[in-house]
Design a protein around this motif. Structure first.
Motif, PDB file in Angstrom:
ATOM      1  N   ARG A 129       0.810  -1.217   0.000  1.00  0.00           N
ATOM      2  CA  ARG A 129       0.000   0.000   0.000  1.00  0.00           C
ATOM      3  C   ARG A 129       0.845   1.271   0.000  1.00  0.00           C
ATOM      4  O   ARG A 129       0.522   2.247  -0.688  1.00  0.00           O
ATOM      5  CB  ARG A 129      -0.947   0.008   1.205  1.00  0.00           C
ATOM      6  CG  ARG A 129      -2.251  -0.722   0.948  1.00  0.00           C
ATOM      7  CD  ARG A 129      -3.263  -0.428   2.052  1.00  0.00           C
ATOM      8  NE  ARG A 129      -2.789  -0.852   3.361  1.00  0.00           N
ATOM      9  CZ  ARG A 129      -2.882  -2.092   3.815  1.00  0.00           C
ATOM     10  NH1 ARG A 129      -3.418  -3.018   3.068  1.00  0.00           N
ATOM     11  NH2 ARG A 129      -2.436  -2.392   5.017  1.00  0.00           N
ATOM     12  N   LYS A 184       0.559   3.975  -2.921  1.00  0.00           N
ATOM     13  CA  LYS A 184       0.208   5.374  -2.638  1.00  0.00           C
ATOM     14  C   LYS A 184       1.276   6.321  -3.169  1.00  0.00           C
ATOM     15  O   LYS A 184       0.974   7.377  -3.743  1.00  0.00           O
ATOM     16  CB  LYS A 184       0.031   5.568  -1.130  1.00  0.00           C
ATOM     17  CG  LYS A 184      -1.256   4.985  -0.577  1.00  0.00           C
ATOM     18  CD  LYS A 184      -1.275   4.999   0.945  1.00  0.00           C
ATOM     19  CE  LYS A 184      -1.258   6.394   1.497  1.00  0.00           C
ATOM     20  NZ  LYS A 184      -1.319   6.404   2.969  1.00  0.00           N
ATOM     21  N   GLN A 237      -6.331  10.726  -7.805  1.00  0.00           N
ATOM     22  CA  GLN A 237      -6.700  11.156  -6.456  1.00  0.00           C
ATOM     23  C   GLN A 237      -7.755  10.224  -5.864  1.00  0.00           C
ATOM     24  O   GLN A 237      -7.697   9.866  -4.677  1.00  0.00           O
ATOM     25  CB  GLN A 237      -7.215  12.597  -6.482  1.00  0.00           C
ATOM     26  CG  GLN A 237      -7.544  13.175  -5.113  1.00  0.00           C
ATOM     27  CD  GLN A 237      -6.329  13.248  -4.209  1.00  0.00           C
ATOM     28  OE1 GLN A 237      -5.313  13.824  -4.585  1.00  0.00           O
ATOM     29  NE2 GLN A 237      -6.407  12.663  -3.029  1.00  0.00           N
ATOM     30  N   TYR A 295      -6.020   7.122  -4.775  1.00  0.00           N
ATOM     31  CA  TYR A 295      -5.251   7.381  -3.549  1.00  0.00           C
ATOM     32  C   TYR A 295      -6.181   7.397  -2.335  1.00  0.00           C
ATOM     33  O   TYR A 295      -5.865   6.838  -1.279  1.00  0.00           O
ATOM     34  CB  TYR A 295      -4.516   8.713  -3.665  1.00  0.00           C
ATOM     35  CG  TYR A 295      -3.701   9.058  -2.440  1.00  0.00           C
ATOM     36  CD1 TYR A 295      -2.392   8.608  -2.303  1.00  0.00           C
ATOM     37  CD2 TYR A 295      -4.247   9.818  -1.398  1.00  0.00           C
ATOM     38  CE1 TYR A 295      -1.647   8.909  -1.171  1.00  0.00           C
ATOM     39  CE2 TYR A 295      -3.513  10.112  -0.270  1.00  0.00           C
ATOM     40  CZ  TYR A 295      -2.211   9.654  -0.158  1.00  0.00           C
ATOM     41  OH  TYR A 295      -1.488   9.942   0.961  1.00  0.00           O
ATOM     42  N   ASP A 296      -7.356   8.056  -2.478  1.00  0.00           N
ATOM     43  CA  ASP A 296      -8.316   8.106  -1.377  1.00  0.00           C
ATOM     44  C   ASP A 296      -8.780   6.706  -0.997  1.00  0.00           C
ATOM     45  O   ASP A 296      -8.957   6.398   0.188  1.00  0.00           O
ATOM     46  CB  ASP A 296      -9.517   8.971  -1.774  1.00  0.00           C
ATOM     47  CG  ASP A 296      -9.130  10.436  -1.949  1.00  0.00           C
ATOM     48  OD1 ASP A 296      -8.065  10.826  -1.442  1.00  0.00           O
ATOM     49  OD2 ASP A 296      -9.900  11.175  -2.596  1.00  0.00           O
ATOM     50  N   GLN A 328      -6.091   5.110   0.978  1.00  0.00           N
ATOM     51  CA  GLN A 328      -6.008   5.736   2.300  1.00  0.00           C
ATOM     52  C   GLN A 328      -7.093   5.186   3.219  1.00  0.00           C
ATOM     53  O   GLN A 328      -6.854   4.892   4.392  1.00  0.00           O
ATOM     54  CB  GLN A 328      -6.155   7.257   2.154  1.00  0.00           C
ATOM     55  CG  GLN A 328      -6.033   8.032   3.460  1.00  0.00           C
ATOM     56  CD  GLN A 328      -4.641   7.950   4.054  1.00  0.00           C
ATOM     57  OE1 GLN A 328      -3.664   7.764   3.343  1.00  0.00           O
ATOM     58  NE2 GLN A 328      -4.540   8.057   5.361  1.00  0.00           N
ATOM     59  N   GLU A 349      -6.213   1.719   4.272  1.00  0.00           N
ATOM     60  CA  GLU A 349      -5.148   1.752   5.286  1.00  0.00           C
ATOM     61  C   GLU A 349      -5.708   2.131   6.654  1.00  0.00           C
ATOM     62  O   GLU A 349      -5.315   1.569   7.686  1.00  0.00           O
ATOM     63  CB  GLU A 349      -4.075   2.758   4.860  1.00  0.00           C
ATOM     64  CG  GLU A 349      -2.867   2.768   5.767  1.00  0.00           C
ATOM     65  CD  GLU A 349      -1.739   3.631   5.229  1.00  0.00           C
ATOM     66  OE1 GLU A 349      -1.080   4.301   6.023  1.00  0.00           O
ATOM     67  OE2 GLU A 349      -1.521   3.616   3.994  1.00  0.00           O
ATOM     68  N   GLU A 350      -6.627   3.096   6.674  1.00  0.00           N
ATOM     69  CA  GLU A 350      -7.222   3.498   7.954  1.00  0.00           C
ATOM     70  C   GLU A 350      -8.023   2.346   8.554  1.00  0.00           C
ATOM     71  O   GLU A 350      -8.013   2.138   9.778  1.00  0.00           O
ATOM     72  CB  GLU A 350      -8.108   4.720   7.730  1.00  0.00           C
ATOM     73  CG  GLU A 350      -7.311   5.993   7.448  1.00  0.00           C
ATOM     74  CD  GLU A 350      -8.201   7.154   7.021  1.00  0.00           C
ATOM     75  OE1 GLU A 350      -9.435   6.965   6.962  1.00  0.00           O
ATOM     76  OE2 GLU A 350      -7.658   8.240   6.734  1.00  0.00           O
ATOM     77  N   SER A 395      -5.678   0.043  10.097  1.00  0.00           N
ATOM     78  CA  SER A 395      -5.160   0.606  11.348  1.00  0.00           C
ATOM     79  C   SER A 395      -6.149   0.398  12.492  1.00  0.00           C
ATOM     80  O   SER A 395      -5.764   0.117  13.633  1.00  0.00           O
ATOM     81  CB  SER A 395      -4.893   2.097  11.160  1.00  0.00           C
ATOM     82  OG  SER A 395      -4.463   2.679  12.348  1.00  0.00           O
TER      83      SER A 395
END
Length: 866
Positions: A194, A198, A250, A253-254, A257, A260-261, A264
């Motif tokens: 990732r 990114k 974009q 990428y979002d 992201q 990834e969150e 997490s």
């Protein structure tokens, strides 16, 4: 290749031009050449670059240049040139058409040559753009490429046309887009690392944006240069595709992201906290499934024609992510939700829950506007999740409200029974000054009022008692504000009192506490007369404050008088006389004594005024003016102690100042060095100087004898006590102050420093003992002995030279020596030494005179006899 004529062309051009057979043959050849060259040019002009990138255009011009160069070189052959010359000389009608074709050939050849030359300056940049190893190379290349394009546009005759330059830049834009397209493959993107993915998307987006940014930067430079030709091309052709690709990058990428969150959130910590790792793994599988529609696309996401399809994909992703996000936020924070500013806990939690609900509701409403999304299986799953979350939020809201309503009904009556004030004691409790009052309006009661207002705004029915209290909020706030101001004033006044003043005002403080007593023992927040209670306490505080201000004013007057006493200089130094002359020691210390006597009288006047000021305080506090009120016993003692401290500080400070003057290299008085045979001494001598200084120090300390002590428990001076028939004793501060170790220490220090200085001066005077033979020897005995020896003249000369040297040494030495605070005058000693020298010289002269007279008379007798 051009076909050469078979006819013999040997001979002069002018001769051959007259031969018709030659001319006809050459005209036929010229027609063939014209057709060949025309056909070749037409074929080249029909050709277009083979490829969409900028390097295809460079290859195109090179191919044209190579073809036209070969044909041009053939036209330069000697045979061709001779044919042209013969036809020109013969004025053939075919020469004109051939010349036109040759001219076109030359023009197109030169144009191709120029274009290759200019495009070659771009070749390195274009190769980096097309074949560079990564986006970093492309990013570095674009600015320098755009600057090179600007130079080509300014200088080139072909590429300074808008259409030609726009075409070249459109190829560059295509190449940049192609680089991004080849790098970002949605079939593999979400399977990559990732962080690397990114980074790739960030670089791809930056590359697409750099292209547009550099274009406008060059445009600004050209406009700033003042050229008439503007750098303005069809922006749609240049940037429509790259701009769209940038938005897709974009979006991707979002997506990464968000993934990834989620990872997490659903990590090892959540597994440990929940104790349900299987559920967390299921959630992670759901997260991974979010990107499945993107990995299985049946259209090109970077194509503008597919923009609507891509938008549907992203809307579906955002809807599902939004619902999942809100769900996780709600589950994780429902026990301790984040509150809006100034919101109470319960209403704040309900408002937070509703805010989350409206967020997912808004998303779902947008989601429902697109029928394709709503009808899909994925859309139905999202809608089901939404309904589950919405039900959980409604249950959460109802539970919070019902719990608050029940607790409010129970707690509110109890809270209203709280007293207005409560007493807080500061630790350690030593005096009444440590008693502290605070307004006893419970924070819980404040919170209930706030909750009630917000609950009504949220549409909930509130208990009648809560509504009643909430309607009284302004009144409660006014009471709280007035009570707080009242207590602040009270505490501020109490904070200005020292222990002695607190004890002095004990009765008044008790009276004030009596006014406060109902507030912390009886009155509660249901009481109707709270305003009267506050007004009554406020009047009492103002009365007490006025008394404290008057006492502080009197205290300040006393402190000012003590300050004048403490700042007195008991060692006022006399002014130096004109020139180098200073007062003598006796005069110096006598002057200090006289000045001190004046200052002591002034100090005593200030001291004697203090009891009258204390009697004023007595009148304010006890309504008496006796100077011995029992209520002021501790207050009298406080000021008497202050007086002792001031007198001690006065003596210590003055002794320190005098010691500093002793050590400073500034002479204050002078003493003389004199000869007292057989010794050289100071006048006055060292012992006398030490005694004078010791007496001066003692006089300084005995200043405190002028300050008579007060009788116990009063501010009245003790009358003199007769001890014996002829002896009277006065109680004063001397006995206490003189025993202070600081004073004794300073006195000893001054004596030691003076003793060291006098020893130093004595050692200096010992240097003059080298002349002691002048006064130690008996002059008459020495002269008799010398006369008996009948010395020669040379002996007398040596003696005279010795005394002359002594006289010169004495004259050359400084006759004033400054050592710290004493100036030593050496002139009396020097005059004495010189007088002794003169006496020895006179006696020696007499002896020489008598010796010479005797020898002269003896010689005269010998002459007469002879």
């Amino acid at each position: 290749k051009l076909k050469m004529p078979t006819i013999n062309l040997d001979g002069e051009v002018t001769v051959l031009a007259t031969v018709s057979e030659v001319v006809e043959a050459l005209e036929s050849c010229a027609m063939i050449w014209q057709k060949l060259i025309s056909t070749a040019l037409e074929e080249q002009l029909k050709k277009v670059p083979q490829g969409n990138g900028p390097l295809a255009e460079l290859d195109f011009w090179r191919e044209r240049h190579d073809t036209l160069s070969a044909l041009t070189e053939e036209t330069k052959l000697p045979e061709v040139q001779k044919v042209l010359a013969i036809l020109q000389e013969a004025e053939s009608q075919h020469i004109g058409d051939l010349q036109i074709v040759l001219s076109d050939l030359r023009n197109h050849h030169v144009a191709a040559l120029h274009n290759i030359k200019f495009l070659s300056t771009l070749e390195r940049h274009l190769k980096n753009l097309t074949h560079g190893t990564g986006f970093d190379v492309v990013l570095d290349t674009i600015p320098s490429l755009m600057n090179a394009l600007r130079m080509v546009w300014v200088i080139s005759r072909h590429y300074n046309k808008d259409e030609c330059m726009a075409s070249l830049m459109e190829r560059i834009a295509w190449e940049i887009a192609a680089r991004v397209y080849s790098a970002v493959d949605l079939h593999t993107l979400f399977k990559e690392d990732r962080a690397a993915a990114k980074k790739k998307l960030v670089e791809a987006k930056s590359t697409l944006e750099q292209w547009k940014k550099c274009y406008f930067a060059v445009r600004a430079q050209i406009e700033a240069s003042g050229r008439h030709q503007h750098w303005e091309f069809d922006r749609k052709r240049l940037f429509e595709k790259t701009d769209y690709m940038s938005t897709v990058c974009q979006d991707l990428y979002d997506v990464l992201q968000v993934i990834e969150e989620f990872y997490s959130i659903f990590g090892p910590e959540l597994k440990a906290v929940t104790g349900n790792p299987k559920r967390v793994d299921d959630l992670l599988r759901e997260v991974n499934g979010l990107t499945n529609p993107m990995e299985e696309l049946t259209f090109d996401p970077f194509s503008i024609r597919s923009a609507r399809d891509w938008k549907l994909i992203m809307e579906e992703f955002r809807a599902e992510v939004s619902v999942e996000n809100i769900k996780q936020i709600f589950v994780q924070n429902c026990k301790d939700p984040p509150l809006y500013k100034n919101y109470p806990p319960v209403a704040g939690a309900i408002s937070w829950s509703r805010f989350l609900f409206h967020r997912i509701k808004h998303t779902i409403l947008r989601f429902q506007e697109v029928e394709e999304l709503l009808a899909s299986e994925h859309g139905k799953e999202v809608k089901q999740i939404y309904l589950q979350v919405a039900r959980s939020m409604k249950e959460y809201e109802d539970q919070k409200y019902n719990q608050w309503k029940d607790e409010t009904k129970q707690m509110l009556p109890v809270l209203l029974k709280n007293t207005l004030l409560t007493v807080v004691s500061k630790e350690p409790i030593t005096t009444k000054k440590n008693i502290h009052f605070i307004v006893n309006f419970s924070p819980t009661l404040r919170e209930i009022i706030t909750e009630t207002k917000y609950m009504e705004q949220l549409g909930f029915p509130v208990p009648e008692i809560a509504r009643y209290v909430a309607l009284q909020e302004d009144k409660y706030l006014r009471y709280i504000n007035r009570l707080t101001n009242m207590l602040d004033c009270y505490h501020r006044i109490m904070g200005t009192l020292n222990e002695a003043e607190t004890e002095l005002l004990d009765d008044h403080i008790k009276e004030l506490s009596t006014k406060f007593k109902p507030g912390h023992r009886i009155l509660n927040w249901d009481y109707l007369g709270i305003g009267d209670f506050i007004a009554q306490c406020t009047r009492a505080i103002r009365k007490f404050e006025s008394l404290v201000h008057r006492i502080h004013h009197d205290s300040e007057d006393i402190s000012n008088k003590l300050l004048l006493i403490k700042s007195t200089n008991l060692f006022k130094l006399p002014l130096s006389k004109s020139g180098d002359e200073l007062p003598k020691a006796e005069e110096f210390f006598e002057c200090i004594k006289c000045e001190r006597a004046k200052d002591v009288a002034h100090m005593v006047r200030n001291y004697s005024a203090i009891p009258q000021l204390l009697i004023k305080v007595e009148g304010r506090v006890a309504n008496t003016n006796s100077g011995k009120s029992p209520k002021l016993t501790s207050y009298y003692a406080y000021w008497e102690n202050r007086i002792y401290q001031v007198l001690t500080q006065l003596i210590v400070k003055n002794l320190q100042a005098f010691n500093a003057a002793v050590l400073a290299n500034v002479p204050l008085f002078q003493t003389e060095a004199v000869l007292s045979v057989p010794e050289i001494i100071l006048q006055p001598n060292a012992s006398e100087i030490e005694n004078m200084i010791a007496q001066c120090i003692q006089d300084c300390v005995e200043v405190t004898k002028h300050f008579v002590r007060w009788m116990h428990g009063t501010c009245i001076e003790c009358p003199p006590q007769r001890v014996k028939a002829d002896e009277v004793f006065t109680f004063n501060f001397y006995s206490d102050v003189s025993q202070n170790p600081l004073i004794d220490e300073q006195a000893v220090l001054i004596s030691q420093n003076v003793h060291k200085l006098l020893d130093s001066l004595s050692k200096y005077l010992n240097q003059w003992q080298r002349y002691n033979l002048l006064w130690k020897l008996d002059k008459d005995v020495v002269m008799e002995k010398l006369a008996a020896e009948k010395p020669a003249c040379v002996t007398f000369d040596k003696e005279f030279q010795l005394y002359k040297k002594i006289a010169q040494e004495v004259t050359q030495q400084p006759w004033i020596k400054d050592e710290q605070f004493i100036r030593l005058q050496l002139s009396p000693l020097a005059y004495t030494v010189q007088e002794n020298v003169r006496s020895w010289v006179i006696s020696l002269g007499k002896l020489l005179n008598e010796s010479a007279r005797e020898e002269l008379f003896s010689l005269q007798e010998e002459i007469q006899v002879g």
